[in-house]
Design a protein around this motif. Structure first.
Motif, PDB file in Angstrom:
ATOM      1  N   GLY A 198     -92.596  40.259  55.487  1.00 39.50           N
ATOM      2  CA  GLY A 198     -93.511  39.129  55.594  1.00 39.50           C
ATOM      3  C   GLY A 198     -92.977  37.900  54.882  1.00 39.50           C
ATOM      4  O   GLY A 198     -93.191  36.764  55.328  1.00 39.50           O
ATOM      5  N   ALA A 199     -92.259  38.114  53.771  1.00 42.57           N
ATOM      6  CA  ALA A 199     -91.718  36.986  53.006  1.00 42.57           C
ATOM      7  C   ALA A 199     -90.702  36.193  53.823  1.00 42.57           C
ATOM      8  O   ALA A 199     -90.629  34.966  53.720  1.00 42.57           O
ATOM      9  CB  ALA A 199     -91.078  37.491  51.716  1.00 42.57           C
ATOM     10  N   VAL A 200     -89.902  36.888  54.642  1.00 47.12           N
ATOM     11  CA  VAL A 200     -88.910  36.191  55.476  1.00 47.12           C
ATOM     12  C   VAL A 200     -89.612  35.274  56.468  1.00 47.12           C
ATOM     13  O   VAL A 200     -89.271  34.090  56.608  1.00 47.12           O
ATOM     14  CB  VAL A 200     -88.020  37.203  56.231  1.00 47.12           C
ATOM     15  N   ALA A 201     -90.620  35.833  57.160  1.00 41.03           N
ATOM     16  CA  ALA A 201     -91.349  35.036  58.145  1.00 41.03           C
ATOM     17  C   ALA A 201     -92.109  33.895  57.480  1.00 41.03           C
ATOM     18  O   ALA A 201     -92.121  32.761  57.980  1.00 41.03           O
ATOM     19  CB  ALA A 201     -92.311  35.933  58.928  1.00 41.03           C
ATOM     20  N   CYS A 202     -92.729  34.170  56.343  1.00 40.56           N
ATOM     21  CA  CYS A 202     -93.545  33.153  55.677  1.00 40.56           C
ATOM     22  C   CYS A 202     -92.696  32.050  55.051  1.00 40.56           C
ATOM     23  O   CYS A 202     -93.136  30.900  54.945  1.00 40.56           O
ATOM     24  CB  CYS A 202     -94.438  33.807  54.625  1.00 40.56           C
ATOM     25  N   PHE A 203     -91.489  32.387  54.623  1.00 45.69           N
ATOM     26  CA  PHE A 203     -90.568  31.374  54.103  1.00 45.69           C
ATOM     27  C   PHE A 203     -90.272  30.333  55.183  1.00 45.69           C
ATOM     28  O   PHE A 203     -90.350  29.122  54.944  1.00 45.69           O
ATOM     29  CB  PHE A 203     -89.277  32.040  53.634  1.00 45.69           C
ATOM     30  N   LEU A 204     -89.952  30.806  56.384  1.00 42.09           N
ATOM     31  CA  LEU A 204     -89.682  29.886  57.489  1.00 42.09           C
ATOM     32  C   LEU A 204     -90.955  29.170  57.931  1.00 42.09           C
ATOM     33  O   LEU A 204     -90.933  27.981  58.269  1.00 42.09           O
ATOM     34  CB  LEU A 204     -89.076  30.655  58.661  1.00 42.09           C
ATOM     35  N   LEU A 205     -92.074  29.896  57.912  1.00 41.47           N
ATOM     36  CA  LEU A 205     -93.349  29.297  58.302  1.00 41.47           C
ATOM     37  C   LEU A 205     -93.714  28.133  57.391  1.00 41.47           C
ATOM     38  O   LEU A 205     -94.269  27.125  57.845  1.00 41.47           O
ATOM     39  CB  LEU A 205     -94.452  30.358  58.259  1.00 41.47           C
ATOM     40  N   SER A 206     -93.391  28.236  56.113  1.00 43.84           N
ATOM     41  CA  SER A 206     -93.736  27.167  55.171  1.00 43.84           C
ATOM     42  C   SER A 206     -93.017  25.869  55.526  1.00 43.84           C
ATOM     43  O   SER A 206     -93.590  24.778  55.408  1.00 43.84           O
ATOM     44  CB  SER A 206     -93.398  27.593  53.738  1.00 43.84           C
ATOM     45  N   PHE A 207     -91.770  25.971  55.998  1.00 47.59           N
ATOM     46  CA  PHE A 207     -91.035  24.766  56.395  1.00 47.59           C
ATOM     47  C   PHE A 207     -91.613  24.171  57.675  1.00 47.59           C
ATOM     48  O   PHE A 207     -91.689  22.946  57.825  1.00 47.59           O
ATOM     49  CB  PHE A 207     -89.549  25.086  56.594  1.00 47.59           C
ATOM     50  N   PHE A 208     -92.010  25.054  58.594  1.00 47.52           N
ATOM     51  CA  PHE A 208     -92.638  24.547  59.815  1.00 47.52           C
ATOM     52  C   PHE A 208     -93.941  23.827  59.482  1.00 47.52           C
ATOM     53  O   PHE A 208     -94.214  22.738  59.997  1.00 47.52           O
ATOM     54  CB  PHE A 208     -92.917  25.689  60.792  1.00 47.52           C
ATOM     55  N   ALA A 209     -94.754  24.445  58.630  1.00 47.45           N
ATOM     56  CA  ALA A 209     -96.040  23.845  58.266  1.00 47.45           C
ATOM     57  C   ALA A 209     -95.831  22.509  57.556  1.00 47.45           C
ATOM     58  O   ALA A 209     -96.570  21.543  57.796  1.00 47.45           O
ATOM     59  CB  ALA A 209     -96.824  24.805  57.373  1.00 47.45           C
ATOM     60  N   GLU A 210     -94.820  22.433  56.702  1.00 45.24           N
ATOM     61  CA  GLU A 210     -94.523  21.175  56.015  1.00 45.24           C
ATOM     62  C   GLU A 210     -94.211  20.071  57.026  1.00 45.24           C
ATOM     63  O   GLU A 210     -94.719  18.947  56.921  1.00 45.24           O
ATOM     64  CB  GLU A 210     -93.334  21.357  55.077  1.00 45.24           C
ATOM     65  N   GLY A 211     -93.379  20.402  58.012  1.00 48.54           N
ATOM     66  CA  GLY A 211     -93.051  19.423  59.040  1.00 48.54           C
ATOM     67  C   GLY A 211     -94.265  19.008  59.842  1.00 48.54           C
ATOM     68  O   GLY A 211     -94.421  17.831  60.199  1.00 48.54           O
TER      69      GLY A 211
END
Length: 511
Positions: A198-211
């Motif tokens: 989950g941490a791998v997916a959420c790490f990338l998700l955080s950058f998407f959400a920031e954008g």
């Protein structure tokens, strides 16, 4: 047919990047961001689809994908003026969401139908992707380069295979995955994913959400960054609650990280390769080279089983060899000066990247059958999200950075004339800010029939940026090769690689 439609749309969109740069004045980073939205949309489509597919069935998701494919075209056609960037990004996101929804159906369906030979049949399934890209390239080659037809008309043609797959799926009956058939709960399906995966997916998700918060909602960068991290954190906590805070499988965690690299190098490069090769040679030759690599992928994906048996390679061994080939191919491509050397270099790269995506899905399905559609859907989502956040925008950023640095080093005064108005950034990090070349001015220099010395210098700097970008790109499969070597050592230590059943996986966990 469904994945073929996605491949057609992907290739056509990649081939009209130069049209968008000319019409709307986009920089390389902006084009990369638009292409990146396509990958991000896929991520959400495949993950959300994978979460619900075992509960609602495959048929309903196919209907959703069909409708979204049509909507994406209608949205994209409205792009104009100052809103073009936002409209094209939204259209790309919807298109990719539809693609992801289809894969949330196709991957677990094939894995369920062919449990004894998933690598072979998943590779055959994904042969439809390069087949679609071949068709898309031919369409772009004829309509764009030869007839100079408006890009909207070119893009509309992918709706033809879309309608065909919609008709083909009507009235079909679908099986359940092994996990769904045994009544495994959603929480138990997620246990192997756990906090680590989950941490791998959420790490990338955080950058998407920031954008999203920064570019779509126009929030302050600092606030957008904090909200992005908060979004990833909330989702990770939700995964923890659902799995009773299971740490998850370390091997699956490694596979997730590696698939992020797969998405960046395979799909990120695919999204840019026509643009890069068309810049180093001619747009027509760029399309021919893309056609060449796609045709190689299409043919080889029918041969995965034969290669494994003939060379006595496990799926991990196949991935290791392919990573080394992809690294070598991109390194050769960075120095290609003739069309013949380009055929050789990109042919080596194409052989290498052919088996990455479907074989990774097969490995996850082989080793973690309890996860049903969930793990391979999350894996596919990670790959696409990585392509959208790291691969596509990252290559656009490196193109801008290296081209700008090259022109600035050779002619500082000319650089001041041709530089873009705003800097390009990677992952929205201020420390990475680099000023590339203005898209409209660069297009004018490229298209000038009799180039001035200044225009020649600008075009040369842009080409040097492309070469350095390909060299930089080669480091990704090089890293993957090392990871696969370590996985080979791990599987050798436990008696070798073999597919597991749910009962075997559960028994091993209890032991």
């Amino acid at each position: 047919m469904a994945i073929l439609a996605a491949g057609v749309g992907f290739a056509i969109r990649g081939g009209i990047f130069d049209n968008w740069a000319k019409e709307f004045g986009f920089t390389g980073a902006q084009l990369g961001a638009i292409g990146g939205m396509g990958f991000n949309g896929f991520c959400f489509g495949i993950i959300l689809g994978g979460v619900v597919v075992d509960k609602i069935g495959y048929g309903k998701l196919v209907v959703v994908a069909f409708l979204l494919h049509i909507v994406s075209a209608l949205v994209t056609f409205t792009a104009s003026g100052s809103s073009a960037f936002m409209v094209l990004s939204l259209g790309m996101f919807i298109f990719a969401f539809a693609n992801g929804t289809l894969e949330a159906v196709a991957n677990p369906l094939v894995a369920t139908l062919f449990p004894e030979n998933r690598t072979h049949y998943l590779n055959i399934l994904h042969a439809s992707w390069p087949a679609g890209m071949v068709i898309g390239v031919i369409i772009g080659w004829f309509l764009d380069d030869k007839l100079e037809i408006n890009w909207r008309i070119q893009l509309a043609l992918y709706l033809i295979p879309t309608v065909i797959y919609g008709l083909m799926f009507m009235g079909q009956k679908f099986p359940q995955s092994a996990a769904a058939a045994k009544g495994v709960s959603f929480g138990n399906m997620l246990k192997d994913v756990g906090i680590l995966g989950g941490a791998v997916a959420c790490f990338l998700l955080s950058f998407f959400a920031e954008g999203f918060f920064k570019d779509v909602l126009s929030l302050e960068p600092a606030l957008a960054k904090n909200l992005g991290y908060a979004t990833g954190g909330v989702v990770l906590i939700a995964v923890g609650v659902l799995t009773k805070f299971s740490l998850g499988s370390f091997v699956l965690f490694v596979l997730f990280v590696t698939h992020a690299l797969v998405g960046a190098v395979e799909l990120g490069t695919d999204g840019w390769i026509q643009n890069i090769t068309g810049n180093l040679f001619t747009p027509e030759q760029g399309k021919a080279l893309f056609l060449w690599t796609s045709a190689i992928m299409f043919g080889l994906r029918f041969c995965a089983h034969w290669i494994e048996k003939t060379l006595k390679l496990s799926p991990i061994g196949l991935l290791c060899v392919c990573s080394a080939l992809a690294c070598g191919g991109l390194t050769l491509a960075a120095g290609m000066n003739t069309f013949t050397t380009a055929l050789i270099a990109l042919g080596v790269y194409a052989f290498g990247k052919t088996f990455f995506w479907p074989t990774m899905l097969a490995v996850a399905s082989d080793r973690f059958p309890r996860t049903g559609a969930v793990a391979i859907s999350i894996m596919g989502g990670i790959g696409m999200l990585s392509a959208g956040i790291i691969g596509g925008p990252g290559l656009g950023y490196t193109k801008d950075r290296f081209a700008g640095e090259s022109l600035k080093a050779s002619s500082p005064a000319l650089y001041e004339t041709y530089k873009a108005e705003a800097p390009s950034k990677f992952l929205n990090l201020e420390a990475t800010a680099a000023v590339g070349l203005d898209g409209k001015k660069l297009s004018e220099a490229k298209e000038a029939k009799e180039k001035t010395p200044d225009q020649q210098a600008v075009v040369l700097a842009d080409q040097q940026g492309d070469r350095k970008t390909l060299k930089f790109d080669s480091y990704i499969p090089g890293t993957m090769a090392v990871i696969y070597l370590l996985l080979l050592a791990y599987f050798k230590s436990i008696g070798g690689y073999k597919p597991l059943t749910i009962d075997e996986e559960m028994a091993g966990e209890k032991a």
